[in-house]
Write an enzyme that holds these catalytic residues in place. Structure first.
Site, PDB file in Angstrom:
ATOM      1  N   GLU A   1     -15.918   7.143   6.030  1.00 19.42           N
ATOM      2  CA  GLU A   1     -15.141   6.410   7.041  1.00 19.42           C
ATOM      3  C   GLU A   1     -14.950   7.297   8.258  1.00 19.42           C
ATOM      4  O   GLU A   1     -15.335   8.466   8.253  1.00 19.42           O
ATOM      5  CB  GLU A   1     -13.788   6.003   6.461  1.00 19.42           C
ATOM      6  CG  GLU A   1     -12.938   7.191   6.018  1.00 19.42           C
ATOM      7  CD  GLU A   1     -11.599   6.794   5.418  1.00 19.42           C
ATOM      8  OE1 GLU A   1     -11.085   5.716   5.750  1.00 19.42           O
ATOM      9  OE2 GLU A   1     -11.062   7.586   4.621  1.00 19.42           O
TER      10      GLU A   1
ATOM     11  N   ARG B   1       0.827  -1.211   0.000  1.00 21.42           N
ATOM     12  CA  ARG B   1       0.000   0.000   0.000  1.00 21.42           C
ATOM     13  C   ARG B   1       0.862   1.261   0.000  1.00 21.42           C
ATOM     14  O   ARG B   1       0.545   2.244  -0.671  1.00 21.42           O
ATOM     15  CB  ARG B   1      -0.963   0.001   1.195  1.00 21.42           C
ATOM     16  CG  ARG B   1      -1.964   1.153   1.123  1.00 21.42           C
ATOM     17  CD  ARG B   1      -3.046   1.044   2.179  1.00 21.42           C
ATOM     18  NE  ARG B   1      -2.522   1.184   3.530  1.00 21.42           N
ATOM     19  CZ  ARG B   1      -3.258   1.103   4.633  1.00 21.42           C
ATOM     20  NH1 ARG B   1      -4.563   0.876   4.548  1.00 21.42           N
ATOM     21  NH2 ARG B   1      -2.721   1.238   5.826  1.00 21.42           N
TER      22      ARG B   1
ATOM     23  N   LYS C   1      -2.490   7.209   1.290  1.00 21.50           N
ATOM     24  CA  LYS C   1      -2.258   7.463   2.718  1.00 21.50           C
ATOM     25  C   LYS C   1      -1.139   8.499   2.807  1.00 21.50           C
ATOM     26  O   LYS C   1       0.031   8.171   2.999  1.00 21.50           O
ATOM     27  CB  LYS C   1      -1.905   6.150   3.428  1.00 21.50           C
ATOM     28  CG  LYS C   1      -2.069   6.240   4.935  1.00 21.50           C
ATOM     29  CD  LYS C   1      -2.102   4.869   5.552  1.00 21.50           C
ATOM     30  CE  LYS C   1      -1.982   4.909   7.051  1.00 21.50           C
ATOM     31  NZ  LYS C   1      -3.008   5.693   7.752  1.00 21.50           N
TER      32      LYS C   1
HETATM   33  N1  PMP Z   1      -9.104   5.205   7.296  1.00 19.43           N
HETATM   34  C1  PMP Z   1      -8.186   6.127   7.607  1.00 19.43           C
HETATM   35  C2  PMP Z   1      -8.417   7.534   7.211  1.00 19.43           C
HETATM   36  C3  PMP Z   1      -7.018   5.754   8.307  1.00 19.43           C
HETATM   37  O1  PMP Z   1      -6.110   6.679   8.610  1.00 19.43           O
HETATM   38  C4  PMP Z   1      -6.855   4.405   8.687  1.00 19.43           C
HETATM   39  C5  PMP Z   1      -5.685   3.930   9.505  1.00 19.43           C
HETATM   40  N2  PMP Z   1      -4.556   4.541   9.404  1.00 19.43           N
HETATM   41  C6  PMP Z   1      -7.840   3.479   8.347  1.00 19.43           C
HETATM   42  C7  PMP Z   1      -8.952   3.911   7.647  1.00 19.43           C
HETATM   43  C8  PMP Z   1      -7.692   2.024   8.697  1.00 19.43           C
HETATM   44  O2  PMP Z   1      -6.710   1.443   7.888  1.00 19.43           O
HETATM   45  P1  PMP Z   1      -5.823   0.219   8.381  1.00 19.43           P
HETATM   46  O3  PMP Z   1      -6.768  -0.859   8.733  1.00 19.43           O
HETATM   47  O4  PMP Z   1      -4.978  -0.132   7.197  1.00 19.43           O
HETATM   48  O5  PMP Z   1      -5.034   0.682   9.551  1.00 19.43           O
END
Ligand code: PMP
Length: 289
Positions: free
Chosen positions: A182, A50, A149
């Site tokens: 989210e 990712r 990200k």
């Molecule tokens: N959405 C956002 C905006 C995030 O920052 C994160 C975690 N960093 C997630 C969802 C969850 O992602 P992950 O399960 O890969 O930690």
């Protein structure tokens, strides 16, 4: 604590970035938050993949191979005797001029921090958490795709401020269409009549690794899981709502905008998936050696 920076492990006080680093000046860079459980780094390959995809999307060349970066993460955990912890892997655009031009930045900077994890209190997992929907709209995917990200988290921080000012710890962000996207650092799921639903990536979300693992686990255990557009109505009328993320794992939501969810405590499906997730987390991953 030893920090990995510019290809070396150095003492925390010596781990410094330039004021001309575009990660600082513009939030120009990408990152991952990763967990270590029981002496193994959980889903490290997915996090590295990712990270490289986020970097590709912003035309940032990571100055290391995936294999090299995997080794550097493991080495940083080992140097800090981390068995259970939280790893922050950051790649900035590096040192440039005061102008925006990323092509004037010579080389990306890789930083790895392996620290203890700051968890939500245990009671919050037992009792469930209250959250609110907020006015700050999740970034439009054609402006800054939430799948990247990136180091620019102001969109999420603005939503977090609204949540905290409302007296809760987490916010649900909606997209430009008013549909559920989210939480500020977690993905969101609803359960209704044993059907599990979560917004699709094109709702404008980060495609969470915990989200994907939970979808796989739920399907393996016979649940139907659909990636579907969700509205606030679906949240309010769910039997269960839960959030997923690397730091939070799986956590039940029991109140949204002052509407109690289901029976007002974490439901059966949430508790089951939280347990299955934890079982997988403590038994798999890249060994720290
Ligand atoms: N959405 C956002 C905006 C995030 O920052 C994160 C975690 N960093 C997630 C969802 C969850 O992602 P992950 O399960 O890969 O930690």
């Amino acid at each position: 604590m030893k920090i990995y920076i510019s290809g070396k492990l150095v003492a925390q006080r010596d781990a410094k970035v330039s004021v001309f680093d575009h990660g600082l000046l513009y939030g120009d860079g990408v990152f991952e938050g990763i967990r270590a459980y029981n002496g193994r780094v959980f889903m490290l390959d997915r996090h590295i993949d990712r990270l490289f995809e986020s970097a590709k999307a912003i035309a940032l060349e990571i100055p290391m191979t995936k294999e090299g970066l995997t080794r550097a993460v493991v080495r940083t955990c080992k140097a800090n005797s981390i068995k259970n912890g939280y790893i922050r892997l950051v790649v900035t655009r590096g040192v440039g001029t005061l102008g925006l031009n990323p092509y004037l930045c010579k080389k990306g900077e890789i930083i790895i921090i392996a620290d203890k994890i700051q968890l939500y209190p245990k009671k919050l997992y037992e009792d469930g958490m209250a959250i609110v929907t907020v006015g700050t709209v999740r970034n439009h995917p054609e402006a800054l795709n939430p799948r990247i990200k990136s180091l620019n988290y102001l969109n999420n921080i603005l939503a977090k401020i609204e949540a905290i000012n409302s007296g809760v710890l987490e916010a649900v962000m909606l997209n430009v269409h008013g549909n559920v996207a989210e939480a500020t650092g977690d993905n969101i799921f609803v359960v209704k009549d044993s059907l599990i639903r979560t917004p699709p990536p094109d709702a404008g979300i980060l495609k969470g690794i915990t989200r994907d693992v939970v979808i796989e686990l739920a399907r393996d255990h016979g649940y139907e899981v659909r990636e579907e557009t969700l509205s606030r109505y679906d949240l309010y009328n769910a039997d269960e709502v839960f959030l997923t993320g690397t730091a939070a794992e799986v956590i039940g939501v029991i109140d949204i905008d002052r509407r109690p969810i289901g029976e007002g405590k974490p439901g059966r499906v949430t508790r089951y998936l939280a347990g299955e997730f934890h079982k997988l987390a403590v038994t798999s991953g890249e060994p720290i050696q």
